[in-house]
Design a protein around this motif. Structure first.
Motif, PDB file in Angstrom:
ATOM      1  N   TRP A 122       0.839  -1.205   0.000  1.00  0.00           N
ATOM      2  CA  TRP A 122       0.000   0.000   0.000  1.00  0.00           C
ATOM      3  C   TRP A 122       0.872   1.253   0.000  1.00  0.00           C
ATOM      4  CZ3 TRP A 122      -0.545   4.177   3.280  1.00  0.00           C
ATOM      5  CH2 TRP A 122      -1.664   4.991   3.082  1.00  0.00           C
ATOM      6  N   HIS A 123       1.915   1.244   0.808  1.00  0.00           N
ATOM      7  CA  HIS A 123       2.819   2.395   0.837  1.00  0.00           C
ATOM      8  C   HIS A 123       3.511   2.575  -0.514  1.00  0.00           C
ATOM      9  CE1 HIS A 123       2.845   3.853   5.014  1.00  0.00           C
ATOM     10  NE2 HIS A 123       2.553   2.604   5.356  1.00  0.00           N
ATOM     11  N   GLY A 124       3.924   1.476  -1.142  1.00  0.00           N
ATOM     12  CA  GLY A 124       4.544   1.597  -2.460  1.00  0.00           C
ATOM     13  C   GLY A 124       3.581   2.125  -3.498  1.00  0.00           C
ATOM     14  N   HIS A 125       2.308   1.700  -3.402  1.00  0.00           N
ATOM     15  CA  HIS A 125       1.311   2.176  -4.363  1.00  0.00           C
ATOM     16  C   HIS A 125       1.019   3.666  -4.192  1.00  0.00           C
ATOM     17  CE1 HIS A 125      -0.406  -2.091  -5.218  1.00  0.00           C
ATOM     18  NE2 HIS A 125       0.478  -1.734  -6.130  1.00  0.00           N
ATOM     19  N   GLN A 126       1.248   4.202  -3.014  1.00  0.00           N
ATOM     20  CA  GLN A 126       1.030   5.642  -2.833  1.00  0.00           C
ATOM     21  C   GLN A 126       1.940   6.455  -3.752  1.00  0.00           C
ATOM     22  OE1 GLN A 126      -1.635   6.681  -0.783  1.00  0.00           O
ATOM     23  NE2 GLN A 126      -1.805   4.452  -0.976  1.00  0.00           N
ATOM     24  N   VAL A 127       3.175   5.990  -3.889  1.00  0.00           N
ATOM     25  CA  VAL A 127       4.105   6.670  -4.799  1.00  0.00           C
ATOM     26  C   VAL A 127       3.615   6.529  -6.239  1.00  0.00           C
ATOM     27  CG1 VAL A 127       6.485   6.766  -5.623  1.00  0.00           C
ATOM     28  CG2 VAL A 127       6.013   6.242  -3.223  1.00  0.00           C
ATOM     29  N   MET A 128       3.196   5.312  -6.621  1.00  0.00           N
ATOM     30  CA  MET A 128       2.727   5.086  -7.984  1.00  0.00           C
ATOM     31  C   MET A 128       1.497   5.940  -8.285  1.00  0.00           C
ATOM     32  SD  MET A 128       1.468   1.536  -9.814  1.00  0.00           S
ATOM     33  CE  MET A 128      -0.148   1.602  -9.021  1.00  0.00           C
ATOM     34  N   TYR A 129       0.562   6.042  -7.326  1.00  0.00           N
ATOM     35  CA  TYR A 129      -0.639   6.846  -7.554  1.00  0.00           C
ATOM     36  C   TYR A 129      -0.302   8.335  -7.663  1.00  0.00           C
ATOM     37  CZ  TYR A 129      -3.544   2.751  -6.602  1.00  0.00           C
ATOM     38  OH  TYR A 129      -4.145   1.518  -6.660  1.00  0.00           O
ATOM     39  N   ASN A 130       0.672   8.789  -6.897  1.00  0.00           N
ATOM     40  CA  ASN A 130       1.096  10.191  -7.030  1.00  0.00           C
ATOM     41  C   ASN A 130       1.696  10.448  -8.412  1.00  0.00           C
ATOM     42  OD1 ASN A 130       0.282  10.887  -4.432  1.00  0.00           O
ATOM     43  ND2 ASN A 130       2.272  10.375  -3.524  1.00  0.00           N
ATOM     44  N   GLN A 131       2.470   9.491  -8.896  1.00  0.00           N
ATOM     45  CA  GLN A 131       3.025   9.637 -10.240  1.00  0.00           C
ATOM     46  C   GLN A 131       1.929   9.569 -11.296  1.00  0.00           C
ATOM     47  OE1 GLN A 131       5.956   6.449 -10.049  1.00  0.00           O
ATOM     48  NE2 GLN A 131       7.621   7.932  -9.787  1.00  0.00           N
ATOM     49  N   LEU A 132       0.931   8.708 -11.085  1.00  0.00           N
ATOM     50  CA  LEU A 132      -0.197   8.643 -12.012  1.00  0.00           C
ATOM     51  C   LEU A 132      -0.970   9.954 -12.021  1.00  0.00           C
ATOM     52  CD1 LEU A 132      -1.606   5.035 -11.389  1.00  0.00           C
ATOM     53  CD2 LEU A 132      -0.549   5.886 -13.477  1.00  0.00           C
ATOM     54  N   THR A 133      -1.122  10.567 -10.875  1.00  0.00           N
ATOM     55  CA  THR A 133      -1.827  11.847 -10.802  1.00  0.00           C
ATOM     56  C   THR A 133      -1.083  12.919 -11.588  1.00  0.00           C
ATOM     57  OG1 THR A 133      -2.735  11.278  -8.627  1.00  0.00           O
ATOM     58  CG2 THR A 133      -2.720  13.604  -9.236  1.00  0.00           C
ATOM     59  N   CYS A 134       0.217  13.004 -11.387  1.00  0.00           N
ATOM     60  CA  CYS A 134       1.006  13.998 -12.131  1.00  0.00           C
ATOM     61  C   CYS A 134       0.898  13.752 -13.635  1.00  0.00           C
ATOM     62  CB  CYS A 134       2.470  13.946 -11.696  1.00  0.00           C
ATOM     63  SG  CYS A 134       2.770  14.557 -10.034  1.00  0.00           S
ATOM     64  N   TRP A 135       0.943  12.496 -14.032  1.00  0.00           N
ATOM     65  CA  TRP A 135       0.967  12.156 -15.453  1.00  0.00           C
ATOM     66  C   TRP A 135      -0.400  12.300 -16.105  1.00  0.00           C
ATOM     67  CZ3 TRP A 135       3.808  11.893 -19.492  1.00  0.00           C
ATOM     68  CH2 TRP A 135       3.483  11.098 -20.578  1.00  0.00           C
ATOM     69  N   MET A 136      -1.444  11.807 -15.445  1.00  0.00           N
ATOM     70  CA  MET A 136      -2.760  11.728 -16.078  1.00  0.00           C
ATOM     71  C   MET A 136      -3.661  12.920 -15.769  1.00  0.00           C
ATOM     72  SD  MET A 136      -3.471   7.639 -15.486  1.00  0.00           S
ATOM     73  CE  MET A 136      -4.713   7.499 -16.759  1.00  0.00           C
ATOM     74  N   VAL A 137      -3.257  13.783 -14.852  1.00  0.00           N
ATOM     75  CA  VAL A 137      -4.031  14.997 -14.561  1.00  0.00           C
ATOM     76  C   VAL A 137      -3.346  16.226 -15.130  1.00  0.00           C
ATOM     77  CG1 VAL A 137      -5.008  16.449 -12.739  1.00  0.00           C
ATOM     78  CG2 VAL A 137      -5.028  13.961 -12.486  1.00  0.00           C
TER      79      VAL A 137
END
Length: 732
Positions: free
Chosen positions: A201-216
């Motif tokens: 879950w902690h690792g996915h937090q980084v991935m989701y932050n990167q997804l937000t920067c990329w896809m938003v």
């Protein structure tokens, strides 16, 4: 003794509980490397007041202290922020350090995992503190209190220690680290599964932050190359040279627009960093959505004026009326108009829901990514199709590249006919511009897309060399049969594509259009030469008849020539029949039919990727049903067109007609046309997607069963017995 045990459980050794590795180092003995993979916390060997059973219990429980110390060391090392670079550091130095740091400890994903380990260790410390309080409150403290309170940690501390050993030993980071944790989640121990899921879950937090920067926002925030979307780098000269031509063409048509380069070759999927539980198609959706957002958030300045003019020209009002009634229509297009803030908030909220979930659900993740991709594709479709007038440009490409403006190309070929009878020069492109402009003046009155079309001639060096060594003159037409056709086959068109249409009309797409154009132009040129041949010969025949009638000349020689050429007119009719039917098949059965299909798809589609797929299928069908993808058929058709041109040129050169040479051309044409019919009616093609339209073409060719009857023979063209030797040249 119990206090010594409690201290050891928190990683502090002493006289009673020692660290064998430290003892070996202090004694000057090189420690065994294999010891680090096991617990090195032991009771001092000189303790004699403890029974062997108690020693086993204590040594088993103090392993937790060793695991705690190693896990804490890993967490502190991974959470160390001293590696964070200052904002004033130059990009070049940061990139140079990046290669060294990526395989080290500087990883956002490792730091996130370390945060999860800190959470687990804090629970462990609380348990140790609770045990200490119980021991102090008991009148008779016993060892069982310690073992009973910490037995649960013996279940997952050893696997966690093995996990960090593997991470450090194999330098695992980024998406590879997520993949490792996801695999470790699948175990039969509930306590261990809960811990690993928390780390994941902690690792996915980084991935989701990167997804937000990329896809938003369309920003790739990945300093250490850990995200599965990566920016492509030209790391060697060979890679740079392989893209030189494409970059130069893009720079010419887009004024060096950075967004175009980013779209075509700026980003890609890093398969090394893509977790196994994320499908490649999902990663492609992430890649597309981010690139689309980058385009929508960074509109070209030149596009704004084009967009306004497009709406003004396609609307019901004139330009001046639009300015009077809607003065605000000249306002520049902003990024908020291309991607409203509400849509960006919607995308961010979807990622936020995934981020707040306690577990990773593959189906929910894929559904969210699919929904985000649909939003991005829909707005990109609105930009390309509606604002950039895609259909108008498609129609223009059809008019010019697919020869839909037949009158224009008929005029162009007629005006340039005499020029194309000569070998091309180095200035062939400039030479052709004169008939090209004359054809425009004659046939095109008002076409706003004409300015985007330019004529190009790619001259092969051997053609120019051949022209110098064999200058055109009397008797040189026979030499031109192999050079002129090949040389002028270099005629092509270029289409200037503005932003954002380069996303749709890529260089590959335009190259495929050019290939079809050159094929259709050769076909139309061949048809015109066959028609002009009949017109020229009939006109010359009338002039000869009038001259002989006026001068009372002997007509024996003329009658002999006509008798020898009579079978050749049947050959010409066969050639015209095949070329006309082929041209009608391609222009009507293939191009018009597929164009109508594409138009229906454009009207129904609201997704940019669907639109690209439909257009790619449209182009592939044009090439396929025109037989350009079948090497044997394509070569036969090129050979047939070449023979037709040779036939026309030799007969028009009426001062020196060689009947034997014409008969050779007729026999060769017969062989190729029969081979063509045999291949087209083969069972392999009958079952392909070409079948419905191919059957129509074959029906037109073989409507009277002529081709079928002669498929294994030759054309029924018999040489008439000349009254003079056939080797002798006929003179008018």
């Amino acid at each position: 003794m119990l206090h010594e045990i409690l201290l050891a459980l928190l990683g502090y050794t002493g006289d009673l509980i020692i660290d064998e590795r430290e003892r070996q180092q202090s004694a000057g003995v090189s420690p065994d490397d294999s010891v680090s993979d096991q617990s090195t916390f032991k009771l001092a060997p000189d303790i004699s007041f403890i029974s062997p059973e108690e020693r086993d219990i204590i040594e088993n429980i103090i392993k937790l202290g060793f695991y705690y110390r190693e896990l804490d060391r890993f967490a502190k090392k991974s959470r160390n922020l001293s590696w964070t670079r200052s904002g004033n550091e130059s990009p070049s130095s940061r990139i140079s350090e990046l290669l060294k740091e990526t395989s080290g400890n500087h990883s956002l994903y490792r730091r996130a995992i370390a945060n999860g380990i800190v959470e687990i260790l804090s629970v462990y410390r609380s348990s140790v503190l609770l045990i200490e309080q119980k021991l102090m409150s008991d009148s008779l403290p016993i060892l069982a209190t310690v073992t009973q309170g910490l037995n649960k940690f013996l279940v997952f501390f050893p696997p966690l220690y093995e996990l960090i050993l593997e991470i450090e030993r194999d330098c695992i980071y980024g998406g590879k680290l997520l993949n490792l944790l996801y695999k470790r989640c699948h175990c039969g121990v509930p306590e261990l599964q809960t811990c690993i899921k928390r780390l994941l879950w902690h690792g996915h937090q980084v991935m989701y932050n990167q997804l937000t920067c990329w896809m938003v926002y369309g920003i790739l925030h990945d300093q250490y190359g850990e995200f599965f979307i990566t920016r492509q780098q030209n790391k060697n000269s060979e890679h740079e040279s392989s893209h030189t031509d494409n970059i130069q063409k893009m720079a010419r048509v887009s004024n060096n627009d950075e967004s175009l380069i980013d779209w075509s070759m700026g980003f890609s999927i890093s398969m090394e960093m893509l977790p196994d539980y994320i499908a490649v198609c999902v990663a492609e959706s992430v890649l597309f959505a981010g690139k689309a957002i980058r385009v929508l958030r960074n509109p070209s300045s030149s596009f704004r004026s084009v967009d306004v003019l497009t709406h003004q020209e396609t609307g019901p009002q004139t330009f001046k009326e639009s300015l009077r009634k809607e003065p605000s229509s000249n306002a520049a297009i902003t990024r908020d108009e291309l991607l409203p803030q509400s849509e960006a908030d919607k995308i961010e909220s979807m990622i936020k829901v995934l981020q707040e979930s306690s577990e990773f659900h593959k189906r929910s993740f894929e559904e969210a990514i699919g929904a985000i991709r649909t939003i991005a594709a829909s707005h990109l479709w609105q930009l390309v199709v509606v604002r950039a007038d895609l259909n108008g440009h498609l129609k223009a490409i059809k008019d010019y590249f697919l020869l839909a403006k037949g009158d224009f190309f008929q005029s162009f070929l007629e005006e340039s006919r005499e020029l194309m009878r000569l070998p091309p020069r180095r200035t062939a492109e400039a030479d052709l511009m004169v008939p090209f402009q004359m054809a425009i003046t004659k046939t095109i009155s008002d076409d706003k897309y004409l300015s985007k079309v330019s004529l190009r001639v790619n001259i092969r060096s051997n053609q120019v060399d051949l022209q110098k060594s064999k200058p055109f003159g009397d008797g040189g037409l026979s030499a031109l049969s192999d050079t002129s056709l090949d040389g002028w086959d270099g005629i092509s068109l270029e289409y200037s594509v503005d932003w954002p249409l380069q996303l749709f009309f890529t260089q590959e797409v335009l190259t495929r259009y050019q290939r079809i154009f050159q094929y259709l132009l050769r076909l139309k040129r061949t048809q015109m030469e066959l028609e002009k041949l009949w017109e020229s010969v009939m006109q010359q025949g009338h002039l000869d008849f009038a001259r002989r009638h006026n001068n009372h000349e002997n007509t024996e020689t003329s009658q002999q020539r006509q008798q020898h050429l009579r079978p050749m007119w049947r050959v010409r009719e066969h050639m015209v029949f095949l070329i006309r039917n082929l041209q009608f098949y391609i222009q009507v059965d293939v191009i018009e039919s597929q164009w109508n299909t594409l138009q229906s798809h454009i009207k129904e589609s609201r997704d940019f990727t669907d639109l690209v797929r439909f257009h790619q299928a449209y182009l592939s069908t044009l090439i396929s049903q025109s037989f350009l993808d079948i090497g044997s058929v394509s070569r036969i058709l090129d050979g047939i067109m070449k023979l037709c041109l040779q036939f026309c040129w030799k007969i028009e050169n009426q001062d020196d007609v060689n009947i034997d040479e014409l008969a050779r051309i007729a026999e060769e044409y017969n062989r190729k046309s029969n081979s063509l019919y045999t291949i087209l009616r083969s069972s392999r093609l009958a079952g392909s997607q070409r079948a419905p339209f191919l059957r129509r073409f074959l029906l037109r060719l073989n409507f009277n069963s002529y081709f079928e009857a002669t498929v294994h023979g030759v054309l029924n063209v018999k040489r008439s017995q000349p009254m003079i030797p056939t080797s002798k040249r006929l003179q008018l």
